[in-house]
Design an enzyme around this catalytic site. Structure first.
Site, mmCIF file in Angstrom:
data_model
loop_
_atom_site.group_PDB
_atom_site.id
_atom_site.type_symbol
_atom_site.label_atom_id
_atom_site.label_comp_id
_atom_site.label_asym_id
_atom_site.label_seq_id
_atom_site.Cartn_x
_atom_site.Cartn_y
_atom_site.Cartn_z
ATOM 1 N N GLU A 1 -4.082 3.658 -11.495
ATOM 2 C CA GLU A 1 -3.759 2.874 -10.204
ATOM 3 C C GLU A 1 -4.689 2.352 -9.455
ATOM 4 O O GLU A 1 -6.015 2.556 -9.310
ATOM 5 C CB GLU A 1 -3.244 4.312 -9.220
ATOM 6 C CG GLU A 1 -2.721 3.542 -8.032
ATOM 7 C CD GLU A 1 -2.032 5.040 -7.209
ATOM 8 O OE1 GLU A 1 -1.387 5.688 -7.991
ATOM 9 O OE2 GLU A 1 -2.188 5.296 -6.040
ATOM 10 N N LYS B 1 -8.425 11.461 -8.137
ATOM 11 C CA LYS B 1 -9.182 10.552 -7.686
ATOM 12 C C LYS B 1 -10.533 10.009 -8.528
ATOM 13 O O LYS B 1 -11.199 11.101 -9.104
ATOM 14 C CB LYS B 1 -10.028 10.696 -6.345
ATOM 15 C CG LYS B 1 -8.911 10.633 -5.135
ATOM 16 C CD LYS B 1 -8.348 9.220 -4.893
ATOM 17 C CE LYS B 1 -7.078 9.437 -4.281
ATOM 18 N NZ LYS B 1 -6.353 7.887 -4.047
ATOM 19 N N GLU C 1 5.026 11.099 -5.296
ATOM 20 C CA GLU C 1 3.623 11.433 -4.879
ATOM 21 C C GLU C 1 3.626 12.392 -3.352
ATOM 22 O O GLU C 1 4.120 12.308 -2.589
ATOM 23 C CB GLU C 1 2.947 10.180 -4.128
ATOM 24 C CG GLU C 1 1.297 10.459 -3.834
ATOM 25 C CD GLU C 1 0.465 9.333 -3.508
ATOM 26 O OE1 GLU C 1 0.972 8.273 -3.304
ATOM 27 O OE2 GLU C 1 -0.608 9.593 -3.838
ATOM 28 N N GLU D 1 0.323 -0.110 -3.168
ATOM 29 C CA GLU D 1 0.066 0.474 -1.697
ATOM 30 C C GLU D 1 -0.531 -0.342 -0.678
ATOM 31 O O GLU D 1 -0.261 -0.182 0.369
ATOM 32 C CB GLU D 1 -0.415 1.735 -2.058
ATOM 33 C CG GLU D 1 -2.050 1.659 -2.326
ATOM 34 C CD GLU D 1 -2.671 3.055 -2.371
ATOM 35 O OE1 GLU D 1 -2.621 3.748 -3.500
ATOM 36 O OE2 GLU D 1 -3.306 3.322 -1.608
ATOM 37 N N HIS E 1 4.594 4.932 -3.166
ATOM 38 C CA HIS E 1 3.176 5.608 -2.833
ATOM 39 C C HIS E 1 3.782 6.221 -1.414
ATOM 40 O O HIS E 1 4.591 5.881 -0.582
ATOM 41 C CB HIS E 1 2.444 4.420 -2.363
ATOM 42 C CG HIS E 1 0.934 4.909 -1.910
ATOM 43 N ND1 HIS E 1 1.029 5.012 -0.363
ATOM 44 C CD2 HIS E 1 -0.090 5.161 -2.220
ATOM 45 C CE1 HIS E 1 -0.186 5.364 -0.112
ATOM 46 N NE2 HIS E 1 -0.881 5.608 -1.103
ATOM 47 N N ASP F 1 -6.878 7.111 -10.091
ATOM 48 C CA ASP F 1 -6.681 6.446 -9.081
ATOM 49 C C ASP F 1 -8.111 6.023 -8.282
ATOM 50 O O ASP F 1 -8.620 6.811 -7.778
ATOM 51 C CB ASP F 1 -5.809 6.869 -7.863
ATOM 52 C CG ASP F 1 -5.511 5.877 -6.743
ATOM 53 O OD1 ASP F 1 -6.173 4.737 -6.931
ATOM 54 O OD2 ASP F 1 -4.822 6.159 -5.677
ATOM 55 N N ASP G 1 4.907 1.312 -0.285
ATOM 56 C CA ASP G 1 4.953 2.486 0.492
ATOM 57 C C ASP G 1 5.936 2.012 1.657
ATOM 58 O O ASP G 1 5.499 1.256 2.355
ATOM 59 C CB ASP G 1 3.620 2.952 1.075
ATOM 60 C CG ASP G 1 3.334 4.103 1.869
ATOM 61 O OD1 ASP G 1 4.242 4.106 2.818
ATOM 62 O OD2 ASP G 1 2.274 5.113 1.655
HETATM 63 CA CA CA Z 1 -3.698 5.329 -4.267
#
Ligand code: CA
Length: 379
Positions: free
Chosen positions: A222, A168, A331, A248, A298, A196, A271
């Site tokens: 991302e 992250k 993921e 996503e 995702h 991300d 997703d």
């Molecule tokens: Ca993400």
């Protein structure tokens, strides 16, 4: 094979000391809407919706349920179009589609249970024997995050068998560069590393961040910019040699068509629990295949979401085909979530850095722990 009843369950786990944040908010609980579709001959299919569990439940109970009773579970295309059209004028994105996702996934689970076939076979057949799971983690647990904690978390994923990690970012350009540098140094050059920022930047700051992390061999960035900023995606994509992923926060094949037509993203991440289930996933994949744009689903949620994402990942084509096709990355969120780890009594196995194609199992191949649902059910 007709739908006789639909049940919704909201389950919630408090995280307490295991709370964590990404660039937009803190996570203090894991709260999920689980859906069960029951047929006239006693079978149950399971689905899940991403997002606000209470709004998703309201959509099911007040908008979709009455339309579904009596329908044939094999009519997934017809049912999808009917439910979508019933809220089309005010629900082209958001909870209406997330709730539709749960319905659609449960119907695919049922189709598999009736035919005694795995969902990936019904989606068109398995295209690969293995996929590469990547650990999604390295969230911050304080607004003044110590890089050493991220480094030791990253190393723990490698020790547990992962060969790919997503961290992250989105906590400020300079902070991101410092954290990425520390993690890359700790894990060495061989491990795939993605970042991300969860759309914490505008195009110019995302480009600064991208330039700053280019020396660290990053597989993709991302959601660098907000999902509505398609022009911003194009600018970031043109400015860096790192691949740009996103999707996503996009819904249905209609939404993905705009992203694809704009050539805004290198790697699309639909997703199944957001974008309209496996029916929508297959439609999006057809568009992506024609445009020759890579997709990696995702995944974020319970063991039901993980199972749906797995079947989607094994069934989707290569973009494009080749003698040595590209890897398919999958993921796997590593933050605290008892529903991801325990709701499915059949545990997910990672072997030598891969997940193998499930050889047996009907539908999604999951066995639901109803006691766990009872224990954590709220509302
Ligand atoms: Ca993400």
């Amino acid at each position: 094979m007709k739908i006789s009843d639909i049940k919704t369950y909201i389950v919630s786990q408090k995280l307490g000391e295991k709370s964590f944040c990404y660039s937009q908010a803190w996570y203090n609980t894991r709260t999920i809407m689980i859906l069960e579709i029951i047929t006239d001959d006693g079978l149950s299919g399971w689905g899940e919706a991403f997002g606000n569990a209470f709004i998703n439940q309201a959509v099911i109970e007040h908008a979709y349920k009455s339309q579904l009773i009596g329908q044939n579970v094999f009519d997934t295309e017809k049912i999808w179009d009917q439910l979508y059209n019933s809220l089309r004028d005010n629900g082209q994105k958001g909870s209406s589609i997330q709730a539709l996702s749960a319905v659609d996934i449960a119907l695919w689970d049922l189709k598999g249970k009736y035919t005694h076939l795995p969902v990936y076979t019904l989606m068109g057949g398995a295209r690969r024997k293995q996929i590469v799971p990547y650990a999604t983690g390295l969230y911050h647990t304080s607004l003044d995050q110590d890089p050493k904690a991220l480094v030791s978390e990253a190393v723990s994923y490698i020790k547990s068998g992962f060969r790919a990690l997503k961290m992250k970012t989105g906590f400020g350009v300079e902070n991101d560069i410092k954290m990425v540098s520390a993690v890359r140094e700790a894990i060495g050059p061989e491990i795939d590393l993605m970042v991300d920022p969860n759309h914490a930047y505008n195009a110019s700051s995302a480009i600064k961040m991208a330039k700053g992390i280019e020396p660290y061999n990053i597989l993709w960035i991302e959601e660098p910019v907000p999902p509505e900023d398609i022009r911003g995606y194009q600018e970031v994509k043109a400015a860096t040699n790192i691949s740009i992923s996103g999707g996503e926060a996009e819904f249905t094949a209609y939404g993905f068509k705009n992203l694809i037509d704009a050539r805004a993203i290198d790697i699309l991440q639909p997703d199944c629990c957001i974008t309209g289930g496996l029916t929508a996933f297959n439609r999006i994949i057809t568009l992506a295949k024609i445009a020759n744009i890579q997709c990696y689903p995702h995944v974020w949620g319970s063991g039901i979401a993980v199972a749906a994402g797995l079947h989607a990942s094994f069934s989707m084509p290569d973009f494009p085909e080749a003698l040595i096709p590209g890897k398919v990355y999958f993921e796997l969120d590593r933050t605290e979530n008892i529903f991801r780890e325990k709701i499915n009594k059949n545990p997910l196995v990672i072997r030598d850095g891969y997940i193998d194609l499930p050889q047996s199992g009907e539908g999604l191949g999951i066995e639901i722990d109803r006691d766990l649902i009872k224990k954590y059910q709220i509302g």
